[in-house]
Write a protein that holds these residues in place. Structure first.
Motif, PDB file in Angstrom:
ATOM      1  N   ALA A   1       0.851  -1.187   0.000  1.00 52.31           N
ATOM      2  CA  ALA A   1       0.000   0.000   0.000  1.00 52.31           C
ATOM      3  C   ALA A   1       0.888   1.239   0.000  1.00 52.31           C
ATOM      4  O   ALA A   1       2.085   1.174   0.315  1.00 52.31           O
ATOM      5  N   ASP A   2       0.282   2.362  -0.364  1.00 49.60           N
ATOM      6  CA  ASP A   2       0.985   3.633  -0.234  1.00 49.60           C
ATOM      7  C   ASP A   2       0.913   4.138   1.207  1.00 49.60           C
ATOM      8  O   ASP A   2       1.846   4.756   1.705  1.00 49.60           O
TER       9      ASP A   2
ATOM     10  N   SER B   1      -6.019   7.482  -6.751  1.00 47.85           N
ATOM     11  CA  SER B   1      -5.092   6.594  -7.463  1.00 47.85           C
ATOM     12  C   SER B   1      -4.115   5.893  -6.526  1.00 47.85           C
ATOM     13  O   SER B   1      -3.371   5.005  -6.957  1.00 47.85           O
ATOM     14  N   ARG B   2      -4.115   6.260  -5.243  1.00 48.54           N
ATOM     15  CA  ARG B   2      -3.204   5.648  -4.275  1.00 48.54           C
ATOM     16  C   ARG B   2      -3.894   4.491  -3.550  1.00 48.54           C
ATOM     17  O   ARG B   2      -5.112   4.456  -3.416  1.00 48.54           O
ATOM     18  N   ARG B   3      -3.079   3.562  -3.049  1.00 46.62           N
ATOM     19  CA  ARG B   3      -3.598   2.385  -2.358  1.00 46.62           C
ATOM     20  C   ARG B   3      -3.492   2.572  -0.845  1.00 46.62           C
ATOM     21  O   ARG B   3      -2.426   2.902  -0.327  1.00 46.62           O
TER      22      ARG B   3
ATOM     23  N   ASN C   1     -10.553   2.653  -2.838  1.00 48.55           N
ATOM     24  CA  ASN C   1      -9.106   2.398  -2.824  1.00 48.55           C
ATOM     25  C   ASN C   1      -8.583   2.009  -1.443  1.00 48.55           C
ATOM     26  O   ASN C   1      -7.375   1.950  -1.219  1.00 48.55           O
TER      27      ASN C   1
ATOM     28  N   ASN D   1      -8.323  -0.983   1.223  1.00 46.84           N
ATOM     29  CA  ASN D   1      -8.411  -2.435   1.394  1.00 46.84           C
ATOM     30  C   ASN D   1      -8.469  -2.749   2.881  1.00 46.84           C
ATOM     31  O   ASN D   1      -7.507  -2.523   3.614  1.00 46.84           O
TER      32      ASN D   1
END
Length: 362
Positions: A186-187, A215-217, A233, A235
């Motif tokens: 992840a980011d 757009s980032r995780r 986005n 999880n």
């Protein structure tokens, strides 16, 4: 010297944020020659979610969640030189405090160890006849998980004989750098149970940046979030066992610490997660709170955010190289100053000094 320690749980971190603190500190104290027995009630399904076996450095006694079993466990305080009742045990806390005080032998050091001082102090101020408030004068010492000057002053004003903060720290044998695991990629990752005193801040510091940076995780771990509406986005992976915390901290580009509202307002209360992340060499973003520089240097060893916009901006500015550098500096700092060996040495000095003073007074 024998310590009888009454706490929430040593063998299970399930709905038990103090587990890492207990484990690191008591294992380090055992190396100073203490014979420790930890008494914990069988409540909240913690025994069904054990994440460590009973250790060799501490005897663990699990007693049933009923009053008769509590009284039997409390009676064992009579065999100890140091008796500790922690906050937040989770079953008849007021009765347990009264029973262990009554059972303690003359000359034993009697301690209340507060692992959530802001919550405890708020309860004491609202209830002048609170059992703990009435018991403070009969206790030799209050130790706290954090809090600094404000907590010390508040406890002294309420009648405590003495109050000393013993901060969270790093157990290098438990939390350390490990290889990355794809399931934690992840980011930005955040690990924390869903609590009323934290949820609004999680929305501001974690979910808002996730909405801004589609757009980032983002990775969310911890119990209780399953019915929380989350951006696409994010999880959510549920409860993360302590055995997976190193990989959870090491794998993402950066990890986030979000203090509960009361801890942030009080200051000088670094969460266990701060030291777990630093010990894994992670790049940590933390919400702003007074006293952070006592533990990690902002901008060099930790990144500090005032709100969700700051979190998003820090993520956009952060390069992988800088993230690695921040993590390396944080690891060096905590290994040099903030391990449980450091904390246990301080506690050992406190215990021995106070026991000598009591012996001299007899």
């Amino acid at each position: 010297m024998r310590i009888a320690f009454y706490g929430s749980s040593l063998v299970s971190a399930y709905w038990n944020g103090a587990a890492t603190y207990y484990r690191g500190l008591l294992r380090a104290l055992a190396l100073h020659g203490y014979d420790i027995t930890f008494y914990e009630p069988d409540v909240y399904d913690r025994q069904k979610h054990r994440d460590i076996d009973p250790p060799t450095w501490c005897k663990v006694v699990v007693y049933a969640g009923n009053v008769a079993a509590l009284k039997d466990a409390a009676a064992e305080a009579a065999n100890a030189d140091i008796v500790v009742k922690a906050s937040g045990v989770g079953f008849e806390d007021d009765l347990l405090l009264a029973e262990v005080i009554a059972a303690s032998r003359p000359g034993a050091l009697k301690i209340f160890w507060d692992v959530d001082a802001p919550a405890t102090l708020a309860a004491l101020k609202e209830a002048p006849n609170h059992p703990l408030r009435r018991a403070l004068a009969s206790l030799d010492l209050v130790l706290t998980y954090g809090g600094g000057g404000p907590v010390v002053e508040a406890y002294r004003a309420l009648g405590a004989n003495a109050c000393i903060p013993i901060y969270n720290a790093l157990d290098p044998e438990t939390h350390h750098p490990v290889p990355a695991e794809p399931r934690f990629a992840a980011d930005l990752a955040f690990l924390g149970n869903r609590l009323p005193d934290r949820e609004e801040r999680v929305e501001a510091f974690f979910l808002e940046p996730a909405s801004r940076l589609a757009s980032r995780r983002f990775l969310l771990g911890g119990a209780g979030w399953q019915d929380k509406p989350l951006p696409e986005n994010v999880n959510y992976i549920g409860h993360v066992p302590t055995a997976d915390h190193n990989a959870f901290n090491t794998t993402p580009t950066t990890v986030l610490n979000i203090s509960r509202a009361s801890m942030a307002a009080n200051g000088f209360s670094p969460a266990t997660r701060v030291f777990e992340a630093a010990g894994a060499g992670a790049c940590l973003i933390t919400d702003a709170w007074e006293g952070i520089e006592q533990f990690l240097k902002p901008g060099e060893e930790v990144l500090v955010a005032r709100d969700g916009r700051d979190v998003a901006d820090l993520m956009c500015e952060l390069t992988p190289v800088r993230a690695l550098e921040i993590g390396e500096r944080a690891l060096k700092r905590v290994l040099g100053e903030h391990t449980y060996a450091h904390r246990a040495a301080a506690v050992d000095r406190i215990f021995r000094r106070r026991l000598r003073a009591q012996e001299a007074a007899e």
